[in-house]
Write a protein that holds these residues in place. Structure first.
Motif, mmCIF file in Angstrom:
data_model
loop_
_atom_site.group_PDB
_atom_site.id
_atom_site.type_symbol
_atom_site.label_atom_id
_atom_site.label_comp_id
_atom_site.label_asym_id
_atom_site.label_seq_id
_atom_site.Cartn_x
_atom_site.Cartn_y
_atom_site.Cartn_z
ATOM 1 N N PHE A 3 19.571 48.671 23.764
ATOM 2 C CA PHE A 3 19.176 48.455 22.372
ATOM 3 C C PHE A 3 20.371 48.654 21.443
ATOM 4 C CE2 PHE A 3 17.458 50.034 18.320
ATOM 5 C CZ PHE A 3 16.498 49.077 18.027
ATOM 6 N N ALA A 4 21.140 49.711 21.685
ATOM 7 C CA ALA A 4 22.279 50.019 20.815
ATOM 8 C C ALA A 4 23.309 48.896 20.826
ATOM 9 C CB ALA A 4 22.920 51.328 21.256
ATOM 10 N N ARG A 5 23.547 48.333 21.975
ATOM 11 C CA ARG A 5 24.553 47.270 22.079
ATOM 12 C C ARG A 5 24.155 46.033 21.279
ATOM 13 N NH1 ARG A 5 24.794 49.099 27.770
ATOM 14 N NH2 ARG A 5 26.826 50.111 28.100
ATOM 15 N N ARG A 6 22.867 45.843 21.048
ATOM 16 C CA ARG A 6 22.397 44.654 20.336
ATOM 17 C C ARG A 6 22.426 44.820 18.819
ATOM 18 N NH1 ARG A 6 17.914 44.930 23.979
ATOM 19 N NH2 ARG A 6 16.474 45.163 22.210
ATOM 20 N N LEU A 48 20.824 63.347 22.054
ATOM 21 C CA LEU A 48 20.737 62.550 23.277
ATOM 22 C C LEU A 48 21.359 61.164 23.087
ATOM 23 C CD1 LEU A 48 17.120 63.464 24.422
ATOM 24 C CD2 LEU A 48 19.185 63.803 25.781
ATOM 25 N N VAL A 49 21.059 60.529 21.966
ATOM 26 C CA VAL A 49 21.590 59.187 21.706
ATOM 27 C C VAL A 49 23.109 59.225 21.554
ATOM 28 C CG1 VAL A 49 21.640 57.291 20.040
ATOM 29 C CG2 VAL A 49 19.457 58.323 20.698
ATOM 30 N N ILE A 50 23.595 60.177 20.793
ATOM 31 C CA ILE A 50 25.041 60.274 20.569
ATOM 32 C C ILE A 50 25.778 60.551 21.879
ATOM 33 C CG2 ILE A 50 26.843 61.664 19.464
ATOM 34 C CD1 ILE A 50 24.873 61.953 17.076
ATOM 35 N N GLU A 51 25.231 61.430 22.707
ATOM 36 C CA GLU A 51 25.848 61.717 24.006
ATOM 37 C C GLU A 51 25.888 60.460 24.874
ATOM 38 O OE1 GLU A 51 24.510 66.425 24.455
ATOM 39 O OE2 GLU A 51 23.400 64.843 25.490
ATOM 40 N N ALA A 52 24.795 59.712 24.863
ATOM 41 C CA ALA A 52 24.737 58.498 25.674
ATOM 42 C C ALA A 52 25.753 57.469 25.194
ATOM 43 C CB ALA A 52 23.328 57.906 25.628
ATOM 44 N N ASP A 105 29.341 58.682 26.128
ATOM 45 C CA ASP A 105 29.621 58.543 27.559
ATOM 46 C C ASP A 105 29.843 57.081 27.958
ATOM 47 O OD1 ASP A 105 29.404 61.268 27.883
ATOM 48 O OD2 ASP A 105 27.352 61.212 28.652
ATOM 49 N N ALA A 106 29.176 56.174 27.229
ATOM 50 C CA ALA A 106 29.307 54.747 27.543
ATOM 51 C C ALA A 106 30.466 54.095 26.807
ATOM 52 C CB ALA A 106 28.002 54.021 27.196
ATOM 53 N N GLY A 107 31.186 54.867 25.989
ATOM 54 C CA GLY A 107 32.315 54.327 25.249
ATOM 55 C C GLY A 107 31.921 53.425 24.100
ATOM 56 N N ILE A 108 30.724 53.630 23.553
ATOM 57 C CA ILE A 108 30.235 52.815 22.441
ATOM 58 C C ILE A 108 30.434 53.580 21.140
ATOM 59 C CG2 ILE A 108 28.214 51.719 21.409
ATOM 60 C CD1 ILE A 108 27.098 51.384 24.237
ATOM 61 N N CYS A 109 31.093 52.955 20.194
ATOM 62 C CA CYS A 109 31.337 53.586 18.903
ATOM 63 C C CYS A 109 30.893 52.628 17.794
ATOM 64 C CB CYS A 109 32.815 53.930 18.751
ATOM 65 S SG CYS A 109 33.213 54.774 17.199
ATOM 66 N N LYS A 110 29.892 53.032 17.043
ATOM 67 C CA LYS A 110 29.417 52.220 15.930
ATOM 68 C C LYS A 110 28.764 53.126 14.899
ATOM 69 C CE LYS A 110 27.157 49.451 18.468
ATOM 70 N NZ LYS A 110 26.406 48.241 18.840
#
Length: 328
Positions: free
Chosen positions: A256-259, A278-282, A285-290
């Motif tokens: 969902f976040a990637r979309r 939980l969301v921020i940690e996920a 860890d996945a290297g997603i910054c937005k």
């Protein structure tokens, strides 16, 4: 079952979430569903720590009095008796205020229930700011605390539709379960075809990819309300409901976040240690910054008052959702 028999005169300040004009509600979905399913499942027992009226377990008591136990104002005893009953083949549904479970009986939940894999299902009432009695009765840090217990399933239902499904589902989830209960006249928010799945986040509304809200509990319903309002302004906001806090659906949240270009996380809990964390940690860890905004409670204790007053003062009400959405 007549309301007068099961609940008597109720005070919404004792744990009913805010009703919105024009919305359908269902009375005591927890207790009525438990009473119904227990008719065909004799292994189910119900317990409360002198909070039957304010946990909505009275329909079960009335239908199955020989399987109902009020242990008095003794939350540690509540958990230990439930754990003991599970050892002889019972599925024990426990009810009291969430704040008393987490602060007074934490070790008993951890060791007698989770560590021992006891078949104990805790329906913890009045989490977050639903209780108007101030800091002594408001469990605004319960998700943070209970997440620390290994082998404990944690569920935060959105509405009456999901809560009824959760009541049935937890009977067959192995081991101990902690559910943030909804009581009184609980709104019906989710579509009739909604299906609860433990450990699975559900997209309630697809958006245009700009702003996406990740929410849990009845804040997911509030996110839907906010999305409908801003749709009239040309904003198409997506909504993801995370009904299970543990096990956490990391893959579903990341998808969902990637979309979405921008995220909002909303919860009836402090902004640290719960869904937001939980969301921020996920994402990290996945290297997603937005860009990410959080709607939740600050670190502190909260005063007495009506739910409307408290939510407005501590900025978790519908106007706060609209404000944060429009900031983007």
């Amino acid at each position: 079952m007549p309301e007068s028999k099961t609940l008597g005169d109720r005070t919404r300040g004792m744990g009913e979430i805010v009703e919105v004009a024009g919305k359908v509600t269902e009375l005591a979905p927890f207790g009525n569903t438990l009473a119904e399913m227990a008719a065909s499942r004799p292994e189910i027992v119900g317990l409360t720590a002198d909070m039957g009226r304010y946990s909505d377990i009275l329909p079960f008591r009335d239908a199955h009095p020989d399987r109902f136990f009020n242990v008095g104002m003794a939350e540690q005893n509540l958990i230990m008796i439930a754990a003991g009953l599970s050892k002889v083949g019972k599925i024990a549904y426990c009810t009291t205020y969430s704040v008393f479970i987490t602060r007074r009986a934490y070790d008993f939940v951890a060791i007698a229930c989770a560590h021992s894999k006891a078949n104990v299902k805790i329906f913890a009432g009045m989490p977050g700011l639903v209780n108007g009695y101030g800091a002594t009765h408001q469990a605004t840090e319960d998700l943070n605390m209970m997440r620390g217990i290994a082998d404990l399933t944690i569920i935060d239902p959105c509405d009456a539709t999901e809560l009824k499904q959760v009541v049935r589902a937890v009977a067959d989830i192995p081991g101990a379960v902690y559910v943030r209960n909804l009581r009184g006249k609980v709104p019906v928010e989710l579509p009739a075809d909604y299906r609860f799945e433990v450990g699975k986040a559900k997209v309630l509304k697809e958006g245009d990819g700009d702003t996406g809200i990740i929410a849990t509990g009845y804040m997911s319903a509030r996110a839907l309300d906010a999305a409908r309002i801003v749709a009239g302004e040309g904003r198409d906001v997506g909504v993801l409901h995370v009904g299970t806090i543990k096990p956490f659906d990391r893959a579903g949240v990341l998808e969902f976040a990637r979309r979405h270009k921008r995220l909002i996380v909303a919860e009836n809990h402090k902004t640290t240690g719960g869904l937001g964390t939980l969301v921020i940690e996920a994402l990290y860890d996945a290297g997603i910054c937005k860009p990410l905004s959080r709607i939740g409670l600050a670190d502190g204790f909260f005063e007495c008052g009506s739910q409307e007053y408290l939510e407005a003062k501590y900025q978790v009400d519908l106007p706060r959702f609209l404000e944060v959405i429009r900031e983007g």
